[in-house]
Design a protein around this motif. Structure first.
Motif, PDB file in Angstrom:
ATOM      1  N   GLY A   1       3.091  -4.609  10.242  1.00 41.11           N
ATOM      2  CA  GLY A   1       4.475  -4.238  10.513  1.00 41.11           C
ATOM      3  C   GLY A   1       4.533  -2.913  11.258  1.00 41.11           C
ATOM      4  O   GLY A   1       3.681  -2.627  12.101  1.00 41.11           O
ATOM      5  N   GLU A   2       5.508  -2.096  10.945  1.00 42.65           N
ATOM      6  CA  GLU A   2       5.668  -0.807  11.629  1.00 42.65           C
ATOM      7  C   GLU A   2       4.449   0.088  11.466  1.00 42.65           C
ATOM      8  O   GLU A   2       4.144   0.895  12.332  1.00 42.65           O
ATOM      9  CB  GLU A   2       6.932  -0.086  11.138  1.00 42.65           C
ATOM     10  N   LYS A   3       3.719  -0.068  10.357  1.00 43.80           N
ATOM     11  CA  LYS A   3       2.500   0.721  10.143  1.00 43.80           C
ATOM     12  C   LYS A   3       1.406   0.329  11.124  1.00 43.80           C
ATOM     13  O   LYS A   3       0.426   1.045  11.281  1.00 43.80           O
ATOM     14  CB  LYS A   3       1.998   0.549   8.707  1.00 43.80           C
ATOM     15  N   GLY A   4       1.575  -0.809  11.780  1.00 43.99           N
ATOM     16  CA  GLY A   4       0.590  -1.274  12.742  1.00 43.99           C
ATOM     17  C   GLY A   4       0.804  -0.748  14.143  1.00 43.99           C
ATOM     18  O   GLY A   4      -0.047  -0.917  15.017  1.00 43.99           O
ATOM     19  N   ARG A   5       1.952  -0.091  14.401  1.00 47.92           N
ATOM     20  CA  ARG A   5       2.204   0.479  15.734  1.00 47.92           C
ATOM     21  C   ARG A   5       1.307   1.698  15.924  1.00 47.92           C
ATOM     22  O   ARG A   5       1.130   2.482  14.992  1.00 47.92           O
ATOM     23  CB  ARG A   5       3.668   0.848  15.886  1.00 47.92           C
ATOM     24  N   HIS A   6       0.756   1.872  17.115  1.00 45.25           N
ATOM     25  CA  HIS A   6      -0.305   2.853  17.311  1.00 45.25           C
ATOM     26  C   HIS A   6      -0.314   3.405  18.734  1.00 45.25           C
ATOM     27  O   HIS A   6       0.243   2.807  19.640  1.00 45.25           O
ATOM     28  CB  HIS A   6      -1.662   2.192  17.021  1.00 45.25           C
TER      29      HIS A   6
ATOM     30  N   VAL B   1     -14.441  -8.081  25.891  1.00 45.63           N
ATOM     31  CA  VAL B   1     -13.547  -7.091  25.281  1.00 45.63           C
ATOM     32  C   VAL B   1     -14.268  -6.377  24.140  1.00 45.63           C
ATOM     33  O   VAL B   1     -15.012  -7.001  23.380  1.00 45.63           O
ATOM     34  CB  VAL B   1     -12.275  -7.775  24.719  1.00 45.63           C
ATOM     35  N   GLU B   2     -14.020  -5.083  24.024  1.00 53.65           N
ATOM     36  CA  GLU B   2     -14.449  -4.305  22.859  1.00 53.65           C
ATOM     37  C   GLU B   2     -13.286  -3.398  22.480  1.00 53.65           C
ATOM     38  O   GLU B   2     -12.607  -2.864  23.342  1.00 53.65           O
ATOM     39  CB  GLU B   2     -15.689  -3.465  23.187  1.00 53.65           C
ATOM     40  N   VAL B   3     -13.079  -3.248  21.169  1.00 60.19           N
ATOM     41  CA  VAL B   3     -11.956  -2.434  20.689  1.00 60.19           C
ATOM     42  C   VAL B   3     -12.435  -1.590  19.516  1.00 60.19           C
ATOM     43  O   VAL B   3     -13.172  -2.058  18.648  1.00 60.19           O
ATOM     44  CB  VAL B   3     -10.755  -3.311  20.245  1.00 60.19           C
ATOM     45  N   GLU B   4     -11.985  -0.342  19.472  1.00 61.12           N
ATOM     46  CA  GLU B   4     -12.228   0.524  18.312  1.00 61.12           C
ATOM     47  C   GLU B   4     -10.889   0.948  17.741  1.00 61.12           C
ATOM     48  O   GLU B   4      -9.860   0.902  18.432  1.00 61.12           O
ATOM     49  CB  GLU B   4     -13.085   1.725  18.686  1.00 61.12           C
ATOM     50  N   LEU B   5     -10.885   1.370  16.489  1.00 64.83           N
ATOM     51  CA  LEU B   5      -9.623   1.624  15.786  1.00 64.83           C
ATOM     52  C   LEU B   5      -9.764   2.819  14.850  1.00 64.83           C
ATOM     53  O   LEU B   5     -10.818   3.013  14.235  1.00 64.83           O
ATOM     54  CB  LEU B   5      -9.266   0.366  14.981  1.00 64.83           C
ATOM     55  N   THR B   6      -8.689   3.587  14.735  1.00 69.05           N
ATOM     56  CA  THR B   6      -8.595   4.666  13.746  1.00 69.05           C
ATOM     57  C   THR B   6      -7.359   4.399  12.895  1.00 69.05           C
ATOM     58  O   THR B   6      -6.288   4.071  13.429  1.00 69.05           O
ATOM     59  CB  THR B   6      -8.467   6.041  14.439  1.00 69.05           C
ATOM     60  N   ALA B   7      -7.520   4.530  11.577  1.00 75.87           N
ATOM     61  CA  ALA B   7      -6.410   4.283  10.652  1.00 75.87           C
ATOM     62  C   ALA B   7      -6.359   5.371   9.590  1.00 75.87           C
ATOM     63  O   ALA B   7      -7.395   5.964   9.242  1.00 75.87           O
ATOM     64  CB  ALA B   7      -6.559   2.916   9.979  1.00 75.87           C
ATOM     65  N   GLU B   8      -5.170   5.593   9.081  1.00 78.32           N
ATOM     66  CA  GLU B   8      -4.973   6.490   7.939  1.00 78.32           C
ATOM     67  C   GLU B   8      -4.652   5.618   6.729  1.00 78.32           C
ATOM     68  O   GLU B   8      -3.853   4.686   6.831  1.00 78.32           O
ATOM     69  CB  GLU B   8      -3.850   7.475   8.188  1.00 78.32           C
ATOM     70  N   ILE B   9      -5.248   5.941   5.589  1.00 78.48           N
ATOM     71  CA  ILE B   9      -4.962   5.200   4.360  1.00 78.48           C
ATOM     72  C   ILE B   9      -4.375   6.134   3.317  1.00 78.48           C
ATOM     73  O   ILE B   9      -4.493   7.362   3.417  1.00 78.48           O
ATOM     74  CB  ILE B   9      -6.215   4.494   3.805  1.00 78.48           C
ATOM     75  N   GLU B  10      -3.731   5.552   2.331  1.00 81.46           N
ATOM     76  CA  GLU B  10      -3.149   6.340   1.220  1.00 81.46           C
ATOM     77  C   GLU B  10      -4.220   6.628   0.198  1.00 81.46           C
ATOM     78  O   GLU B  10      -5.184   5.912   0.057  1.00 81.46           O
ATOM     79  CB  GLU B  10      -2.012   5.559   0.565  1.00 81.46           C
TER      80      GLU B  10
ATOM     81  N   THR C   1      -0.425  -7.608   2.933  1.00 79.77           N
ATOM     82  CA  THR C   1      -1.011  -7.679   4.272  1.00 79.77           C
ATOM     83  C   THR C   1      -1.905  -8.906   4.397  1.00 79.77           C
ATOM     84  O   THR C   1      -1.840  -9.635   5.387  1.00 79.77           O
ATOM     85  CB  THR C   1      -1.803  -6.395   4.591  1.00 79.77           C
ATOM     86  N   GLU C   2      -2.713  -9.159   3.392  1.00 79.41           N
ATOM     87  CA  GLU C   2      -3.589 -10.334   3.440  1.00 79.41           C
ATOM     88  C   GLU C   2      -2.780 -11.626   3.412  1.00 79.41           C
ATOM     89  O   GLU C   2      -3.162 -12.608   4.058  1.00 79.41           O
ATOM     90  CB  GLU C   2      -4.596 -10.292   2.299  1.00 79.41           C
ATOM     91  N   LYS C   3      -1.671 -11.623   2.725  1.00 80.45           N
ATOM     92  CA  LYS C   3      -0.794 -12.799   2.712  1.00 80.45           C
ATOM     93  C   LYS C   3      -0.241 -13.056   4.122  1.00 80.45           C
ATOM     94  O   LYS C   3      -0.230 -14.188   4.591  1.00 80.45           O
ATOM     95  CB  LYS C   3       0.350 -12.582   1.715  1.00 80.45           C
ATOM     96  N   ARG C   4       0.204 -11.977   4.801  1.00 76.78           N
ATOM     97  CA  ARG C   4       0.695 -12.128   6.181  1.00 76.78           C
ATOM     98  C   ARG C   4      -0.403 -12.654   7.089  1.00 76.78           C
ATOM     99  O   ARG C   4      -0.174 -13.524   7.930  1.00 76.78           O
ATOM    100  CB  ARG C   4       1.226 -10.792   6.716  1.00 76.78           C
TER     101      ARG C   4
ATOM    102  N   VAL D   1      -3.294   0.861   3.784  1.00 77.32           N
ATOM    103  CA  VAL D   1      -3.152   1.385   5.139  1.00 77.32           C
ATOM    104  C   VAL D   1      -1.777   2.034   5.282  1.00 77.32           C
ATOM    105  O   VAL D   1      -0.748   1.404   5.075  1.00 77.32           O
ATOM    106  CB  VAL D   1      -3.348   0.273   6.196  1.00 77.32           C
ATOM    107  N   LYS D   2      -1.801   3.296   5.622  1.00 77.56           N
ATOM    108  CA  LYS D   2      -0.566   4.060   5.834  1.00 77.56           C
ATOM    109  C   LYS D   2      -0.120   3.943   7.286  1.00 77.56           C
ATOM    110  O   LYS D   2       1.068   3.857   7.576  1.00 77.56           O
ATOM    111  CB  LYS D   2      -0.811   5.520   5.453  1.00 77.56           C
ATOM    112  N   GLN D   3      -1.101   3.936   8.217  1.00 80.70           N
ATOM    113  CA  GLN D   3      -0.784   3.862   9.640  1.00 80.70           C
ATOM    114  C   GLN D   3      -2.036   3.477  10.428  1.00 80.70           C
ATOM    115  O   GLN D   3      -3.108   4.023  10.185  1.00 80.70           O
ATOM    116  CB  GLN D   3      -0.287   5.229  10.134  1.00 80.70           C
ATOM    117  N   ILE D   4      -1.881   2.555  11.361  1.00 75.58           N
ATOM    118  CA  ILE D   4      -2.903   2.369  12.390  1.00 75.58           C
ATOM    119  C   ILE D   4      -2.603   3.473  13.394  1.00 75.58           C
ATOM    120  O   ILE D   4      -1.541   3.505  13.995  1.00 75.58           O
ATOM    121  CB  ILE D   4      -2.826   0.977  13.045  1.00 75.58           C
ATOM    122  N   VAL D   5      -3.511   4.407  13.543  1.00 72.06           N
ATOM    123  CA  VAL D   5      -3.263   5.609  14.327  1.00 72.06           C
ATOM    124  C   VAL D   5      -3.530   5.380  15.809  1.00 72.06           C
ATOM    125  O   VAL D   5      -2.710   5.717  16.657  1.00 72.06           O
ATOM    126  CB  VAL D   5      -4.129   6.783  13.807  1.00 72.06           C
ATOM    127  N   SER D   6      -4.685   4.797  16.107  1.00 68.45           N
ATOM    128  CA  SER D   6      -5.104   4.707  17.499  1.00 68.45           C
ATOM    129  C   SER D   6      -5.997   3.500  17.730  1.00 68.45           C
ATOM    130  O   SER D   6      -6.782   3.128  16.860  1.00 68.45           O
ATOM    131  CB  SER D   6      -5.868   5.984  17.861  1.00 68.45           C
TER     132      SER D   6
END
Length: 153
Positions: A123-128, A144-153, A3-6, A88-93
Protein backbone atom coordinates in the motif's frame (compact mmCIF):
# COMPACT_ATOMS: atom_id res chain seq x y z
CA UNK A 1 0.00 -11.46 7.89
CA UNK A 2 -1.96 -8.79 6.01
CA UNK A 3 0.86 -8.22 3.54
CA UNK A 4 1.26 -11.93 2.87
CA UNK A 5 -2.50 -12.24 2.41
CA UNK A 6 -2.40 -9.46 -0.23
CA UNK A 7 0.51 -11.18 -1.97
CA UNK A 8 -1.39 -14.48 -2.03
CA UNK A 9 -4.42 -12.72 -3.51
CA UNK A 10 -2.11 -11.32 -6.20
CA UNK A 11 -0.81 -14.82 -6.92
CA UNK A 12 2.69 -13.95 -5.70
CA UNK A 13 4.57 -16.87 -4.21
CA UNK A 14 7.45 -16.08 -1.87
CA UNK A 15 10.61 -18.15 -2.19
CA UNK A 16 12.57 -17.99 1.07
CA UNK A 17 15.70 -19.82 -0.12
CA UNK A 18 17.26 -17.29 -2.53
CA UNK A 19 21.04 -17.63 -2.49
CA UNK A 20 23.63 -15.03 -3.55
CA UNK A 21 25.55 -15.77 -6.76
CA UNK A 22 28.73 -14.22 -5.35
CA UNK A 23 30.63 -13.38 -2.18
CA UNK A 24 28.10 -11.07 -0.56
CA UNK A 25 25.17 -11.12 1.82
CA UNK A 26 21.60 -11.13 0.50
CA UNK A 27 20.83 -8.31 2.94
CA UNK A 28 22.33 -6.22 5.71
CA UNK A 29 20.55 -4.54 8.57
CA UNK A 30 21.57 -1.35 10.34
CA UNK A 31 19.13 -0.58 13.14
CA UNK A 32 15.70 -0.54 11.55
CA UNK A 33 16.99 -0.17 7.99
CA UNK A 34 17.36 -3.21 5.75
CA UNK A 35 19.30 -3.04 2.50
CA UNK A 36 18.72 -5.91 0.08
CA UNK A 37 21.43 -6.68 -2.43
CA UNK A 38 20.61 -6.55 -6.12
CA UNK A 39 18.37 -9.42 -7.18
CA UNK A 40 17.34 -10.74 -10.55
CA UNK A 41 14.28 -12.47 -11.96
CA UNK A 42 15.02 -15.99 -10.75
CA UNK A 43 12.11 -18.37 -10.41
CA UNK A 44 12.53 -20.64 -7.37
CA UNK A 45 16.24 -19.87 -7.48
CA UNK A 46 16.71 -20.68 -11.18
CA UNK A 47 17.48 -18.21 -13.96
CA UNK A 48 15.58 -19.93 -16.76
CA UNK A 49 13.72 -17.00 -18.22
CA UNK A 50 14.27 -13.26 -18.76
CA UNK A 51 17.73 -13.65 -20.25
CA UNK A 52 18.88 -11.12 -22.82
CA UNK A 53 18.93 -7.47 -23.72
CA UNK A 54 15.84 -5.26 -23.73
CA UNK A 55 15.39 -3.74 -27.16
CA UNK A 56 17.16 -6.64 -28.82
CA UNK A 57 15.75 -10.03 -27.81
CA UNK A 58 13.62 -9.11 -24.76
CA UNK A 59 10.54 -6.90 -25.12
CA UNK A 60 9.79 -4.07 -22.73
CA UNK A 61 6.69 -6.03 -21.56
CA UNK A 62 8.80 -9.13 -20.81
CA UNK A 63 11.30 -6.94 -18.97
CA UNK A 64 8.52 -5.31 -16.93
CA UNK A 65 7.32 -8.80 -15.99
CA UNK A 66 10.91 -9.69 -15.05
CA UNK A 67 11.02 -6.64 -12.76
CA UNK A 68 7.85 -7.84 -11.01
CA UNK A 69 9.36 -11.32 -10.55
CA UNK A 70 12.46 -9.63 -9.16
CA UNK A 71 10.33 -7.60 -6.72
CA UNK A 72 8.78 -10.85 -5.47
CA UNK A 73 12.31 -12.09 -4.80
CA UNK A 74 13.16 -8.88 -2.96
CA UNK A 75 10.02 -9.27 -0.85
CA UNK A 76 11.03 -12.88 -0.09
CA UNK A 77 14.38 -11.69 1.24
CA UNK A 78 12.73 -8.81 3.09
CA UNK A 79 10.50 -11.30 4.90
CA UNK A 80 13.56 -13.28 5.95
CA UNK A 81 15.32 -10.09 7.11
CA UNK A 82 12.34 -8.58 8.97
CA UNK A 83 10.77 -11.80 10.21
CA UNK A 84 7.29 -10.50 9.32
CA UNK A 85 6.35 -8.36 6.33
CA UNK A 86 3.84 -6.46 8.44
CA UNK A 87 6.83 -4.92 10.26
CA UNK A 88 7.69 -2.94 7.13
CA UNK A 89 7.26 0.73 7.93
CA UNK A 90 8.34 2.03 4.51
CA UNK A 91 9.96 0.86 1.30
CA UNK A 92 12.51 3.67 1.18
CA UNK A 93 14.34 3.25 -2.10
CA UNK A 94 14.54 1.07 -5.20
CA UNK A 95 17.40 1.05 -7.71
CA UNK A 96 16.64 -0.75 -10.96
CA UNK A 97 19.09 -1.70 -13.68
CA UNK A 98 17.94 -2.66 -17.16
CA UNK A 99 20.24 -4.58 -19.52
CA UNK A 100 19.25 -2.71 -22.67
CA UNK A 101 20.42 -1.57 -26.07
CA UNK A 102 21.85 1.96 -26.38
CA UNK A 103 18.71 3.23 -28.11
CA UNK A 104 16.23 1.81 -25.56
CA UNK A 105 14.97 4.65 -23.34
CA UNK A 106 12.04 3.17 -21.42
CA UNK A 107 13.89 1.97 -18.32
CA UNK A 108 11.36 3.67 -16.00
CA UNK A 109 8.54 1.71 -17.66
CA UNK A 110 10.42 -1.56 -17.11
CA UNK A 111 11.18 -0.87 -13.42
CA UNK A 112 7.51 0.03 -12.89
CA UNK A 113 7.03 -3.74 -12.80
CA UNK A 114 8.87 -3.81 -9.46
CA UNK A 115 7.44 -0.54 -8.15
CA UNK A 116 3.85 -1.51 -8.97
CA UNK A 117 4.13 -4.83 -7.12
CA UNK A 118 5.65 -3.14 -4.07
CA UNK A 119 2.75 -0.68 -3.89
CA UNK A 120 0.19 -3.48 -4.37
CA UNK A 121 1.85 -5.48 -1.59
CA UNK A 122 2.49 -2.72 0.94
CA UNK A 123 0.00 0.00 0.00
CA UNK A 124 1.20 3.53 0.75
CA UNK A 125 4.16 2.06 2.67
CA UNK A 126 5.30 0.61 -0.65
CA UNK A 127 5.75 4.02 -2.34
CA UNK A 128 9.46 4.78 -2.65
CA UNK A 129 12.22 6.90 -4.14
CA UNK A 130 13.69 5.27 -7.22
CA UNK A 131 16.39 5.14 -9.83
CA UNK A 132 15.93 3.32 -13.16
CA UNK A 133 18.95 3.12 -15.40
CA UNK A 134 20.35 1.31 -18.39
CA UNK A 135 23.41 -0.90 -18.16
CA UNK A 136 25.43 -2.66 -20.84
CA UNK A 137 25.13 -6.09 -19.23
CA UNK A 138 24.05 -7.83 -16.03
CA UNK A 139 25.17 -11.02 -14.28
CA UNK A 140 24.15 -14.26 -16.00
CA UNK A 141 22.74 -12.24 -18.90
CA UNK A 142 19.56 -11.31 -16.99
CA UNK A 143 17.57 -8.38 -18.34
CA UNK A 144 16.78 -6.71 -14.98
CA UNK A 145 18.36 -6.34 -11.55
CA UNK A 146 16.80 -4.45 -8.64
CA UNK A 147 17.98 -3.57 -5.14
CA UNK A 148 15.82 -2.29 -2.29
CA UNK A 149 16.10 -0.42 1.01
CA UNK A 150 13.33 -0.65 3.61
CA UNK A 151 12.65 0.61 7.11
CA UNK A 152 10.99 -1.74 9.60
CA UNK A 153 9.33 -1.16 12.96
Amino acid sequence: METEKRLAELGVELYPDIKPIGSYLPFTRCGNVIHISGQGPSIRGEYVKYIGKVGENVTKEEAKEAAAVTAANLISILKKAAGDLDRVKQIVSVHGYVNSTPDFTEQPYVINGASDLLVKAFGEKGRHARCAMSVNSLPLGICVEVELTAEIE
